[in-house]
Design a protein around this motif. Structure first.
Motif, PDB file in Angstrom:
ATOM      1  N   SER A   1       0.819  -1.216   0.000  1.00  0.00           N
ATOM      2  CA  SER A   1       0.000   0.000   0.000  1.00  0.00           C
ATOM      3  C   SER A   1       0.853   1.267   0.000  1.00  0.00           C
ATOM      4  O   SER A   1       0.359   2.343  -0.322  1.00  0.00           O
ATOM      5  CB  SER A   1      -0.939   0.002   1.212  1.00  0.00           C
ATOM      6  OG  SER A   1      -0.192   0.072   2.413  1.00  0.00           O
ATOM      7  N   THR A   2       2.130   1.148   0.380  1.00  0.00           N
ATOM      8  CA  THR A   2       3.009   2.324   0.425  1.00  0.00           C
ATOM      9  C   THR A   2       4.068   2.285  -0.670  1.00  0.00           C
ATOM     10  O   THR A   2       5.049   3.025  -0.604  1.00  0.00           O
ATOM     11  CB  THR A   2       3.702   2.431   1.800  1.00  0.00           C
ATOM     12  OG1 THR A   2       4.592   1.307   1.975  1.00  0.00           O
ATOM     13  CG2 THR A   2       2.691   2.458   2.916  1.00  0.00           C
ATOM     14  N   ILE A   3       3.860   1.448  -1.657  1.00  0.00           N
ATOM     15  CA  ILE A   3       4.921   1.211  -2.641  1.00  0.00           C
ATOM     16  C   ILE A   3       5.260   2.466  -3.443  1.00  0.00           C
ATOM     17  O   ILE A   3       6.412   2.683  -3.814  1.00  0.00           O
ATOM     18  CB  ILE A   3       4.532   0.038  -3.581  1.00  0.00           C
ATOM     19  CG1 ILE A   3       5.763  -0.502  -4.302  1.00  0.00           C
ATOM     20  CG2 ILE A   3       3.452   0.443  -4.565  1.00  0.00           C
ATOM     21  CD1 ILE A   3       6.693  -1.261  -3.413  1.00  0.00           C
ATOM     22  N   THR A   4       4.287   3.320  -3.720  1.00  0.00           N
ATOM     23  CA  THR A   4       4.594   4.538  -4.479  1.00  0.00           C
ATOM     24  C   THR A   4       5.408   5.523  -3.643  1.00  0.00           C
ATOM     25  O   THR A   4       6.268   6.230  -4.174  1.00  0.00           O
ATOM     26  CB  THR A   4       3.296   5.217  -4.968  1.00  0.00           C
ATOM     27  OG1 THR A   4       2.436   5.442  -3.860  1.00  0.00           O
ATOM     28  CG2 THR A   4       2.596   4.364  -6.004  1.00  0.00           C
ATOM     29  N   GLU A   5       5.172   5.556  -2.338  1.00  0.00           N
ATOM     30  CA  GLU A   5       5.980   6.406  -1.457  1.00  0.00           C
ATOM     31  C   GLU A   5       7.420   5.904  -1.400  1.00  0.00           C
ATOM     32  O   GLU A   5       8.372   6.690  -1.402  1.00  0.00           O
ATOM     33  CB  GLU A   5       5.381   6.414  -0.041  1.00  0.00           C
ATOM     34  CG  GLU A   5       3.972   6.998   0.040  1.00  0.00           C
ATOM     35  CD  GLU A   5       3.361   6.792   1.410  1.00  0.00           C
ATOM     36  OE1 GLU A   5       4.111   6.935   2.408  1.00  0.00           O
ATOM     37  OE2 GLU A   5       2.166   6.479   1.495  1.00  0.00           O
ATOM     38  N   VAL A   6       7.582   4.588  -1.345  1.00  0.00           N
ATOM     39  CA  VAL A   6       8.922   3.992  -1.334  1.00  0.00           C
ATOM     40  C   VAL A   6       9.642   4.295  -2.644  1.00  0.00           C
ATOM     41  O   VAL A   6      10.845   4.586  -2.664  1.00  0.00           O
ATOM     42  CB  VAL A   6       8.823   2.471  -1.087  1.00  0.00           C
ATOM     43  CG1 VAL A   6      10.180   1.798  -1.263  1.00  0.00           C
ATOM     44  CG2 VAL A   6       8.277   2.204   0.307  1.00  0.00           C
ATOM     45  N   PHE A   7       8.913   4.238  -3.746  1.00  0.00           N
ATOM     46  CA  PHE A   7       9.508   4.539  -5.048  1.00  0.00           C
ATOM     47  C   PHE A   7      10.085   5.947  -5.093  1.00  0.00           C
ATOM     48  O   PHE A   7      11.180   6.163  -5.626  1.00  0.00           O
ATOM     49  CB  PHE A   7       8.461   4.369  -6.150  1.00  0.00           C
ATOM     50  CG  PHE A   7       8.838   5.021  -7.456  1.00  0.00           C
ATOM     51  CD1 PHE A   7       9.877   4.525  -8.234  1.00  0.00           C
ATOM     52  CD2 PHE A   7       8.153   6.152  -7.903  1.00  0.00           C
ATOM     53  CE1 PHE A   7      10.234   5.135  -9.426  1.00  0.00           C
ATOM     54  CE2 PHE A   7       8.495   6.768  -9.093  1.00  0.00           C
ATOM     55  CZ  PHE A   7       9.541   6.256  -9.860  1.00  0.00           C
ATOM     56  N   GLU A   8       9.389   6.909  -4.530  1.00  0.00           N
ATOM     57  CA  GLU A   8       9.854   8.298  -4.573  1.00  0.00           C
ATOM     58  C   GLU A   8      11.212   8.453  -3.893  1.00  0.00           C
ATOM     59  O   GLU A   8      12.006   9.323  -4.264  1.00  0.00           O
ATOM     60  CB  GLU A   8       8.819   9.218  -3.916  1.00  0.00           C
ATOM     61  CG  GLU A   8       7.533   9.379  -4.707  1.00  0.00           C
ATOM     62  CD  GLU A   8       7.774   9.934  -6.110  1.00  0.00           C
ATOM     63  OE1 GLU A   8       8.661  10.807  -6.262  1.00  0.00           O
ATOM     64  OE2 GLU A   8       7.081   9.490  -7.046  1.00  0.00           O
ATOM     65  N   ILE A   9      11.493   7.600  -2.922  1.00  0.00           N
ATOM     66  CA  ILE A   9      12.804   7.626  -2.266  1.00  0.00           C
ATOM     67  C   ILE A   9      13.795   6.754  -3.027  1.00  0.00           C
ATOM     68  O   ILE A   9      14.925   7.164  -3.304  1.00  0.00           O
ATOM     69  CB  ILE A   9      12.680   7.142  -0.806  1.00  0.00           C
ATOM     70  CG1 ILE A   9      11.688   8.024  -0.042  1.00  0.00           C
ATOM     71  CG2 ILE A   9      14.040   7.136  -0.112  1.00  0.00           C
ATOM     72  CD1 ILE A   9      11.320   7.482   1.323  1.00  0.00           C
ATOM     73  N   CYS A  10      13.362   5.547  -3.385  1.00  0.00           N
ATOM     74  CA  CYS A  10      14.277   4.567  -3.979  1.00  0.00           C
ATOM     75  C   CYS A  10      14.714   4.916  -5.399  1.00  0.00           C
ATOM     76  O   CYS A  10      15.711   4.380  -5.878  1.00  0.00           O
ATOM     77  CB  CYS A  10      13.626   3.185  -3.976  1.00  0.00           C
ATOM     78  SG  CYS A  10      13.537   2.436  -2.344  1.00  0.00           S
ATOM     79  N   LYS A  11      13.991   5.796  -6.080  1.00  0.00           N
ATOM     80  CA  LYS A  11      14.407   6.145  -7.444  1.00  0.00           C
ATOM     81  C   LYS A  11      15.744   6.874  -7.448  1.00  0.00           C
ATOM     82  O   LYS A  11      16.378   7.002  -8.500  1.00  0.00           O
ATOM     83  CB  LYS A  11      13.326   6.965  -8.145  1.00  0.00           C
ATOM     84  CG  LYS A  11      13.072   8.345  -7.571  1.00  0.00           C
ATOM     85  CD  LYS A  11      11.945   9.028  -8.334  1.00  0.00           C
ATOM     86  CE  LYS A  11      11.657  10.433  -7.812  1.00  0.00           C
ATOM     87  NZ  LYS A  11      10.531  11.071  -8.537  1.00  0.00           N
ATOM     88  N   ARG A  12      16.178   7.351  -6.280  1.00  0.00           N
ATOM     89  CA  ARG A  12      17.518   7.935  -6.152  1.00  0.00           C
ATOM     90  C   ARG A  12      18.574   6.863  -5.894  1.00  0.00           C
ATOM     91  O   ARG A  12      19.772   7.145  -5.959  1.00  0.00           O
ATOM     92  CB  ARG A  12      17.541   8.939  -4.993  1.00  0.00           C
ATOM     93  CG  ARG A  12      16.669  10.150  -5.194  1.00  0.00           C
ATOM     94  CD  ARG A  12      16.509  10.933  -3.908  1.00  0.00           C
ATOM     95  NE  ARG A  12      17.778  11.111  -3.192  1.00  0.00           N
ATOM     96  CZ  ARG A  12      17.874  11.556  -1.936  1.00  0.00           C
ATOM     97  NH1 ARG A  12      16.777  11.848  -1.258  1.00  0.00           N
ATOM     98  NH2 ARG A  12      19.055  11.685  -1.371  1.00  0.00           N
ATOM     99  N   PHE A  13      18.115   5.630  -5.579  1.00  0.00           N
ATOM    100  CA  PHE A  13      19.035   4.550  -5.211  1.00  0.00           C
ATOM    101  C   PHE A  13      18.840   3.350  -6.144  1.00  0.00           C
ATOM    102  O   PHE A  13      18.621   2.234  -5.702  1.00  0.00           O
ATOM    103  CB  PHE A  13      18.795   4.130  -3.756  1.00  0.00           C
ATOM    104  CG  PHE A  13      19.100   5.191  -2.742  1.00  0.00           C
ATOM    105  CD1 PHE A  13      20.337   5.276  -2.144  1.00  0.00           C
ATOM    106  CD2 PHE A  13      18.121   6.117  -2.381  1.00  0.00           C
ATOM    107  CE1 PHE A  13      20.612   6.263  -1.208  1.00  0.00           C
ATOM    108  CE2 PHE A  13      18.378   7.102  -1.446  1.00  0.00           C
ATOM    109  CZ  PHE A  13      19.635   7.179  -0.860  1.00  0.00           C
ATOM    110  N   ILE A  14      18.914   3.594  -7.432  1.00  0.00           N
ATOM    111  CA  ILE A  14      18.714   2.521  -8.415  1.00  0.00           C
ATOM    112  C   ILE A  14      19.969   1.647  -8.478  1.00  0.00           C
ATOM    113  O   ILE A  14      21.069   2.144  -8.737  1.00  0.00           O
ATOM    114  CB  ILE A  14      18.414   3.102  -9.808  1.00  0.00           C
ATOM    115  CG1 ILE A  14      17.109   3.917  -9.766  1.00  0.00           C
ATOM    116  CG2 ILE A  14      18.306   1.981 -10.838  1.00  0.00           C
ATOM    117  CD1 ILE A  14      15.879   3.130  -9.414  1.00  0.00           C
ATOM    118  N   PRO A  15      19.855   0.338  -8.245  1.00  0.00           N
ATOM    119  CA  PRO A  15      21.028  -0.539  -8.318  1.00  0.00           C
ATOM    120  C   PRO A  15      21.580  -0.634  -9.735  1.00  0.00           C
ATOM    121  O   PRO A  15      20.853  -0.440 -10.716  1.00  0.00           O
ATOM    122  CB  PRO A  15      20.482  -1.902  -7.863  1.00  0.00           C
ATOM    123  CG  PRO A  15      19.194  -1.604  -7.181  1.00  0.00           C
ATOM    124  CD  PRO A  15      18.643  -0.383  -7.850  1.00  0.00           C
TER     125      PRO A  15
END
Length: 496
Positions: free
Chosen positions: A353-367
């Motif tokens: 349910s919070t996956i879009t919020e996590v994406f907004e942070i993780c898009k700066r940490f793309i492996p």
């Protein structure tokens, strides 16, 4: 106990400084406490139990890196972290500060049982067949930080998994354990380095006997781990003594069987919710399909992210990023992050349910598909630089998994990935050997593609190889190592 090791090391440093300990005596103590002398400074290696960190530990590591290092720390391919620019006089302080949050440096080096690694997807992977938590706790309690095991002929590396997929290179450890129901399937004698070897399927036994059996094997290793008077690794002992004889020496009263691991079932259950808050951008869809994975826990996924936001070398966690990472794991991953063997981070429990919020942070940490050891920038054993090669390969956009080692010691595990780049010294010049076609989960070692090229040629060879693999694959699902296994690759002269 962790605190006691830190105090003993501090006392040893004081004794050595006042010349009450010889250089050789202190070196033995220093190495057993994970303090290495590298090319320009000292390095401190820190063990991370089960590869799991919480926000308090992350903050402690970041503060230590700012106070005693250069503002970052390095994640290794064995679920440890390292500080590479430490002054010897500061090593007791950094070790002591980390003991307060349950991290330790003792026995991360030396001839002992090292950090016991495990599958980073334990408890969350859909292919998990057994919970390894209890087994890991018992193994660590008996064999890690055991002062009776500091005089082994050579270091011993143990790894554990309960998943079908071998995500932790079990075949390439001295002892690889796979738990299935109440039985443990054991491989013995694996290892990488200058003499890479796939471990042999050794025995299987009831879980209640595994601790006794490992203790017996270590005693056998202590007694017979010499070849012509020189200490050797367990892989050499297996080759010298032979499988049948080694089983006799270690079996005793145990109820053992020949190791025949169960096959992968055809129907792995998938659990996910059908409706989530969705971001319709292509960027989000690509990220979701590439870096998030179904979880055993209903309505959760696990998410992979890079150690840094692009400001550091592969595997480096920058102190400036730690605030963001800690907030992320506290709010969205039950205050837990895991270290993988690819020098990436794994958020094990992200609610869908919070996956879009996590994406907004993780898009700066793309492996990326690139991992490397510190190489000649730090390490006195390296022949060539690795971080500069990783920077050159940042423009590579293909799917081949690339590992870069500064020497044949294989700290980046370059033998068991699609592409391994190995630093060599040729007439005083830094050169690179390219290996291809390795695969850790299937126990496949890579083969040499080209023996010696300069740094400026590496990207061209990788792009050429990537194009060929994409053309020669049977379909988009075929693994790169299978394609490479089927075909012969000869690098064109103009690329050499």
């Amino acid at each position: 106990m962790i605190r006691e090791f830190a105090v003993k090391y501090h006392l040893a440093l004081i004794q050595w400084t006042s010349q009450k300990l010889s250089d050789s005596e202190f070196k033995t103590i220093r190495l057993l406490n994970g303090v290495y002398l590298q090319l320009h400074s000292y390095m401190v290696r820190v063990a991370v139990s089960r590869g799991e960190l919480n926000s308090e530990q992350l903050y402690a590591l970041a503060i230590a890196s700012q106070k005693y290092d250069r503002g970052y720390f390095h994640v290794t391919t064995r679920q440890n972290v390292q500080f590479n620019w430490v002054q010897l006089r500061n090593t007791p302080q950094i070790i002591n500060s980390l003991t307060k949050v349950g991290l330790w440096s003792a026995h991360t080096a030396g001839n002992c049982v090292r950090q016991i690694t495990c599958d980073p997807k334990h408890g969350i992977g859909l292919d998990e067949q057994a919970d390894i938590t209890t087994l890991m706790t018992e193994l660590q309690s008996q064999f890690v930080l055991n002062e009776r095991l500091v005089d082994l002929p050579k270091k011993v590396k143990i790894t554990v998994r309960g998943n079908i997929m071998d995500n932790n290179a079990g075949s390439f450890n001295d002892i690889g354990l796979r738990l299935y129901k109440n039985r443990v399937y054991v491989t013995v004698g694996g290892g990488l380095g200058r003499e890479p070897k796939v471990g042999i399927q050794f025995i299987s036994l009831d879980i209640q006997y595994i601790l006794s059996w490992i203790a017996t094997l270590l005693e056998v290793f202590r007694m017979f781990g010499l070849n012509k008077g020189k200490p050797v690794r367990i892989k050499h002992l297996v080759a010298e003594v032979g499988k049948a004889e080694l089983i006799k020496l270690t079996s005793g009263f145990l109820r053992i069987k020949m190791a025949t691991p169960p096959k992968c079932p055809q129907d792995i259950r998938t659990r996910d919710v059908s409706v989530i808050k969705w971001n319709n951008s292509n960027e989000f869809k690509t990220w979701f399909n590439t870096y998030t994975f179904p979880n055993r826990q209903l309505n959760f996924r696990h998410v992979e992210l890079s150690c840094n936001s692009g400001t550091g070398a592969p595997g480096d966690i920058m102190a400036q990023d730690v605030d963001v990472l800690c907030k992320l794991i506290q709010e969205h991953s039950l205050n837990e992050v895991r270290l993988t063997l690819s020098q990436t981070l794994l958020l094990p429990y992200v609610n869908i349910s919070t996956i879009t919020e996590v994406f907004e942070i993780c898009k700066r940490f793309i492996p990326t598909n690139i991992a490397c050891c510190p190489g000649l920038d730090y390490c006195s054993q390296a022949y060539a630089r690795t971080i500069s090669i990783a920077k050159i390969l940042e423009s590579y956009k293909g799917n081949l998994k690339i590992r870069i080692s500064g020497c044949p010691n294989s700290c980046s595990q370059h033998h068991i990935f699609d592409v391994g780049i190995v630093g060599i010294n040729k007439s005083g010049e830094e050169r690179y050997q390219i290996m291809i076609g390795g695969d850790g989960p299937t126990g496949t070692l890579g083969r040499v593609l080209c023996k010696s090229i300069s740094a400026d040629k590496v990207l061209g060879v990788i792009n050429w190889l990537d194009r060929l693999v994409r053309l020669l694959r049977k379909d988009r699902f075929e693994k790169a190592y299978l394609c490479i296994e089927r075909n012969e690759f000869i690098v064109p002269e103009e690329l050499m």
